[in-house]
Structures are given as C-alpha cells and as structure tokens.
Write a protein that holds these residues in place. Structure first.
Motif, PDB file in Angstrom:
ATOM      1  N   GLN A  80       0.831  -1.204   0.000  1.00 45.30           N
ATOM      2  CA  GLN A  80       0.000   0.000   0.000  1.00 45.30           C
ATOM      3  C   GLN A  80       0.861   1.249   0.000  1.00 45.30           C
ATOM      4  O   GLN A  80       0.550   2.246  -0.660  1.00 45.30           O
ATOM      5  CB  GLN A  80      -0.919  -0.011   1.222  1.00 45.30           C
ATOM      6  CG  GLN A  80      -1.946  -1.133   1.236  1.00 45.30           C
ATOM      7  CD  GLN A  80      -2.774  -1.141   2.511  1.00 45.30           C
ATOM      8  OE1 GLN A  80      -3.212  -0.103   2.991  1.00 45.30           O
ATOM      9  NE2 GLN A  80      -2.965  -2.310   3.079  1.00 45.30           N
ATOM     10  N   ALA A  81       1.954   1.191   0.760  1.00 41.67           N
ATOM     11  CA  ALA A  81       2.839   2.356   0.862  1.00 41.67           C
ATOM     12  C   ALA A  81       3.451   2.702  -0.493  1.00 41.67           C
ATOM     13  O   ALA A  81       3.572   3.884  -0.847  1.00 41.67           O
ATOM     14  CB  ALA A  81       3.943   2.083   1.881  1.00 41.67           C
ATOM     15  N   ARG A  82       3.852   1.681  -1.253  1.00 40.18           N
ATOM     16  CA  ARG A  82       4.423   1.953  -2.574  1.00 40.18           C
ATOM     17  C   ARG A  82       3.434   2.682  -3.463  1.00 40.18           C
ATOM     18  O   ARG A  82       3.801   3.631  -4.178  1.00 40.18           O
ATOM     19  CB  ARG A  82       4.861   0.640  -3.225  1.00 40.18           C
ATOM     20  CG  ARG A  82       6.160   0.072  -2.689  1.00 40.18           C
ATOM     21  CD  ARG A  82       6.697  -1.030  -3.575  1.00 40.18           C
ATOM     22  NE  ARG A  82       5.791  -2.166  -3.644  1.00 40.18           N
ATOM     23  CZ  ARG A  82       5.812  -3.184  -2.803  1.00 40.18           C
ATOM     24  NH1 ARG A  82       6.707  -3.214  -1.814  1.00 40.18           N
ATOM     25  NH2 ARG A  82       4.962  -4.183  -2.927  1.00 40.18           N
ATOM     26  N   ARG A  83       2.172   2.250  -3.442  1.00 38.50           N
ATOM     27  CA  ARG A  83       1.164   2.905  -4.278  1.00 38.50           C
ATOM     28  C   ARG A  83       0.890   4.327  -3.800  1.00 38.50           C
ATOM     29  O   ARG A  83       0.723   5.247  -4.610  1.00 38.50           O
ATOM     30  CB  ARG A  83      -0.119   2.078  -4.274  1.00 38.50           C
ATOM     31  CG  ARG A  83       0.014   0.727  -4.954  1.00 38.50           C
ATOM     32  CD  ARG A  83      -1.326   0.044  -5.124  1.00 38.50           C
ATOM     33  NE  ARG A  83      -1.902  -0.354  -3.836  1.00 38.50           N
ATOM     34  CZ  ARG A  83      -1.675  -1.510  -3.258  1.00 38.50           C
ATOM     35  NH1 ARG A  83      -0.870  -2.401  -3.818  1.00 38.50           N
ATOM     36  NH2 ARG A  83      -2.251  -1.825  -2.104  1.00 38.50           N
ATOM     37  N   ILE A  84       0.827   4.519  -2.481  1.00 40.67           N
ATOM     38  CA  ILE A  84       0.526   5.850  -1.935  1.00 40.67           C
ATOM     39  C   ILE A  84       1.684   6.808  -2.185  1.00 40.67           C
ATOM     40  O   ILE A  84       1.487   7.950  -2.620  1.00 40.67           O
ATOM     41  CB  ILE A  84       0.218   5.746  -0.430  1.00 40.67           C
ATOM     42  CG1 ILE A  84      -1.100   4.984  -0.204  1.00 40.67           C
ATOM     43  CG2 ILE A  84       0.131   7.134   0.206  1.00 40.67           C
ATOM     44  CD1 ILE A  84      -1.382   4.666   1.243  1.00 40.67           C
ATOM     45  N   LEU A 105      -0.832   8.484   5.896  1.00 38.40           N
ATOM     46  CA  LEU A 105      -1.945   9.422   5.770  1.00 38.40           C
ATOM     47  C   LEU A 105      -1.742  10.259   4.512  1.00 38.40           C
ATOM     48  O   LEU A 105      -1.116  11.324   4.554  1.00 38.40           O
ATOM     49  CB  LEU A 105      -2.023  10.318   7.007  1.00 38.40           C
ATOM     50  CG  LEU A 105      -2.241   9.588   8.334  1.00 38.40           C
ATOM     51  CD1 LEU A 105      -2.001  10.531   9.505  1.00 38.40           C
ATOM     52  CD2 LEU A 105      -3.648   9.009   8.400  1.00 38.40           C
ATOM     53  N   PRO A 106      -2.226   9.808   3.369  1.00 37.49           N
ATOM     54  CA  PRO A 106      -2.012  10.549   2.118  1.00 37.49           C
ATOM     55  C   PRO A 106      -2.713  11.898   2.127  1.00 37.49           C
ATOM     56  O   PRO A 106      -3.831  12.039   2.643  1.00 37.49           O
ATOM     57  CB  PRO A 106      -2.609   9.625   1.056  1.00 37.49           C
ATOM     58  CG  PRO A 106      -3.565   8.748   1.789  1.00 37.49           C
ATOM     59  CD  PRO A 106      -3.005   8.575   3.163  1.00 37.49           C
ATOM     60  N   GLY A 107      -2.030  12.896   1.575  1.00 36.98           N
ATOM     61  CA  GLY A 107      -2.626  14.224   1.403  1.00 36.98           C
ATOM     62  C   GLY A 107      -2.592  15.123   2.609  1.00 36.98           C
ATOM     63  O   GLY A 107      -3.084  16.254   2.549  1.00 36.98           O
ATOM     64  N   LEU A 108      -2.011  14.684   3.730  1.00 39.36           N
ATOM     65  CA  LEU A 108      -1.995  15.507   4.936  1.00 39.36           C
ATOM     66  C   LEU A 108      -0.618  16.132   5.152  1.00 39.36           C
ATOM     67  O   LEU A 108       0.407  15.558   4.795  1.00 39.36           O
ATOM     68  CB  LEU A 108      -2.358  14.666   6.167  1.00 39.36           C
ATOM     69  CG  LEU A 108      -3.753  14.033   6.200  1.00 39.36           C
ATOM     70  CD1 LEU A 108      -4.001  13.414   7.562  1.00 39.36           C
ATOM     71  CD2 LEU A 108      -4.840  15.061   5.886  1.00 39.36           C
ATOM     72  N   THR A 109      -0.623  17.313   5.760  1.00 42.00           N
ATOM     73  CA  THR A 109       0.636  17.938   6.152  1.00 42.00           C
ATOM     74  C   THR A 109       1.148  17.257   7.413  1.00 42.00           C
ATOM     75  O   THR A 109       0.427  16.504   8.074  1.00 42.00           O
ATOM     76  CB  THR A 109       0.425  19.429   6.427  1.00 42.00           C
ATOM     77  OG1 THR A 109      -0.434  19.569   7.577  1.00 42.00           O
ATOM     78  CG2 THR A 109      -0.218  20.130   5.230  1.00 42.00           C
ATOM     79  N   VAL A 110       2.392  17.548   7.750  1.00 36.06           N
ATOM     80  CA  VAL A 110       2.964  16.918   8.935  1.00 36.06           C
ATOM     81  C   VAL A 110       2.235  17.385  10.196  1.00 36.06           C
ATOM     82  O   VAL A 110       2.063  16.625  11.152  1.00 36.06           O
ATOM     83  CB  VAL A 110       4.482  17.193   9.017  1.00 36.06           C
ATOM     84  CG1 VAL A 110       4.761  18.665   9.323  1.00 36.06           C
ATOM     85  CG2 VAL A 110       5.151  16.302  10.054  1.00 36.06           C
TER      86      VAL A 110
END
Length: 381
Positions: free
Chosen positions: A238-242, A303-308
């Motif tokens: 999943q991480a590779r795709r994200i 968490l895709p699309g979120l800032t730190v």
C-alpha cells in the motif's frame, strides 16, 4: 445442419452428470462452500429432467411432462439457491422447491394439463424467474471484485430473458391446444441450448469459487491474524502505491512497556491490548489511512494528502484514545503509546527510519507522547 435429437439428449445428460459430479466432488473437498453442493444437485436433477424429456412418447406423460418439468424447475431453484449460498445469503428450502410444487399442483387441473400453451407459459415464467433472481443475487454483491461475477450474472439474466421470450411466442405463434411437442427439431434445439447454458454456467460458477478462494488466500497472506489489520507485507505494498502519488505523512506507533505487560499479566492480556489498540486507532484514523502492524507492538499508518502538522494532530488523537483504554481482562491497566511522525516521499523503509528516530526521542523523553521528525525533532504539545 440437421440436429439429431437423441444424440443431443444423450450428450446433454452426460455433460450435466459430469458437471454435477465435479461440483459435488469440489464440495466434498471444501464443505464450507455449500454453493457447490446446490449447483451439483441442480446439474444432477437437471440431467434427470432431460432424460425424462428425451423419453417422451416412450414413457407415460405424467413422467415425461409432469415429473420432468417439476425436476427441471427444481434444478433452476437449486441454481438460485447456489447463488444465494455463494453470497452468504440464507437459502429457503420452500422457495427453492416452490416452482416445482406449483407446477405439480397446476398439473392436477385437467384444463391446464391438456393445454400445451398453458404449460409452456407457466414453466417458462418460473424458470425465468429463478434465473433472474440468481442473476440479481450475483449482481447485487459485485462489491466483492471477482472477474467472473459480471459474466455469470449476465449469462443467467440472458437465460431468464430467453425463458420469458417463450411466453409471447407461445401466445402469438400457432400451437396445438392439446398434446405434446413431437417435432424432433425443437426437442434437439432445446437440448442444444440447455447444453450450452449448462457448460457456461458450470464453468463460470467454478471460476467464481476459485477466484473467491484465491482472494481469501491473498487476504490471509496480507492480514495480521491477531489484530485483523494489514501485516507488514500488505502495508509495504500500500505504501508503494501511496508514495508513488506524492509526499505522504507516516505515523509510527510503539506501545509503551509492552514486554512488561506480557511478563506481568500474560500473553492473553498482551494480545487483548494489541487488539484494543487497533480498535481504538481505527476509530479515529481517517477512512483513507493505510494502517498495519509491522511486528510485535509496533504499528505504522500512512496518511495521504496531509501535512505533517495535520498528521501530528491525528497521532495525538490516537494517543489520547489509547490512554483512555481499559482492557476488560485487567481494568486497572493503563496503556500508553509513543508516536513518531514524518512526512516525505520516495522509499517506505527510508520514511520508517526517519519516523523511528522520532519515536526513539519520544521514548527518551518519557514515552506517551508524539514527536515530529525533522532537522529539529519536536514534541507535539
């Protein structure tokens, strides 16, 4: 081309018996897949019906008309039952056999039994209804992605339409008001169509069973057996795709003093803490979060699309939810978690290393806290 009725009847019976035997053999090896049993029974019962149809003129009409059509309608009912069982729906025995019972009851009415048109209409209506219901059952559960699902539903729907098409044809075309069809061409044509559908339906349902088994095996290979969330292998995929889509925030969780929990209270309590942590985290994590267990008491979440900063606030929410946990086995046990937060792109393992540094700082600063990775590691207030 001339269709030889006796040959086609014999071939149809042979194919249906073989297909039914294969279904039943597969069911005997995988008893939890009850759909295979229903479909195997449908093929065997259908073969008996075709045999009785083929002997029309050589055996009493109550066998070649009454019992033969009842058996065929029962076979269609079993196909519907197989579709319902495949989708985990309850199979109603009364509904499965209702068509056959209706047919037998109607045959007790002399005017109906004497009318070929009436018999064709009733048999076609019931057969089409069962096929339509089976198609609807498969189509409505297409959320489970199986490649053969749509073709199977479409095939059954086409068989329903073909059955129903006989109704207006019977009303429009001239047919004898009494008696039985004796034209060998129509007997052969019906056997040929039945043969095609038998093979196609059997192949597609076997393919569906195989695809579901493969999907279950994939899920088992990618699921942590204790917590039910993704294991490290699945999370890495999943991480590779994200990460291929751009920078992503990563949370790295580690339950505090977990070894002490196992040593003091036993592994049953430790397992309950791990399951409780996952339940608490999933309640507050966003729906698009990729959450998995790396091993032991260590978990990660992308968490895709979120800032730190946004990711750190979510991590803090998880930390607070875990702090509020009270395991049923040991209500007085306080559970806490430390979290390392990082945002970046590229390699998943590299992000894990950066998050692990932040996690180490969280442990060093007293645990039960969130620390953001960066040039100057900082704790979330």
């Amino acid at each position: 081309m001339k269709l030889d009725a006796p040959t086609l009847v014999t071939v149809t019976i042979f194919v249906m018996v073989v297909m039914g035997g294969l279904y039943l053999l597969s069911w005997s090896q995988s008893r939890q897949t009850r759909a295979l049993g229903f479909l195997g029974a449908a093929q065997i019962v259908g073969a008996g019906a075709v045999a009785l149809f083929g002997l029309r003129g050589h055996i009493p009409d109550w066998l070649s008309i009454g019992l033969a059509n009842a058996a065929m309608l029962l076979a269609f009912g079993l196909i519907w039952a197989g579709a319902r069982s495949f989708e985990g729906r309850r199979v109603a025995v009364r509904q499965t056999g209702a068509g056959a019972v209706l047919w037998l009851a109607a045959c007790l009415v002399p005017p109906f039994y004497a009318s070929l048109g009436a018999r064709v209409i009733l048999a076609s209506a019931v057969a089409g209804l069962y096929c339509g219901l089976a198609a609807r059952t498969l189509w409505h559960h297409r959320g489970e992605r199986l490649p053969s699902r749509a073709p199977a539903a479409i095939l059954l729907a086409s068989e329903a339409l073909l059955s129903w098409a006989r109704i207006p044809a019977t009303l429009v075309l001239p047919v004898p008001p009494v008696g039985t069809p004796t034209d060998p061409f129509w007997v052969a044509a019906l056997c040929f169509v039945a043969l095609l559908y038998t093979v196609a339906v059997a192949v597609l349902f076997m393919a569906l069973a195989k695809e579901r088994l493969e999907a279950e095996q994939r899920r088992a290979a990618e699921t942590d057996p204790l917590t039910g969330i993704a294991n490290r292998r699945a999370l890495s995929g999943q991480a590779r795709r994200i990460l291929a889509a751009g920078p992503t925030a990563l949370l790295l969780f580690d339950l505090d003093h977990f070894k002490r929990v196992n040593d003091t209270f036993g592994h049953a309590v430790g397992d309950a803490v791990l399951v409780g942590f996952c339940a608490a985290a999933r309640q507050v994590l966003p729906g698009d979060a990729a959450f998995g267990r790396l091993g032991g008491e260590e978990f990660a979440c992308l968490l895709p699309g979120l800032t730190v900063g946004e990711a750190a606030r979510i991590a803090e929410t998880v930390r607070q939810a875990v702090a509020a946990m009270r395991p049923d086995l040991v209500p007085g046990l306080a559970v806490t978690v430390s979290v390392g937060v990082v945002r970046g792109d590229g390699d998943f393992e590299t992000l894990l290393e950066l998050a692990d540094r932040a996690l180490y700082q969280a442990k060093a600063q007293g645990r039960d806290r969130v620390v953001i990775a960066g040039p100057g590691l900082r704790q979330v207030a």
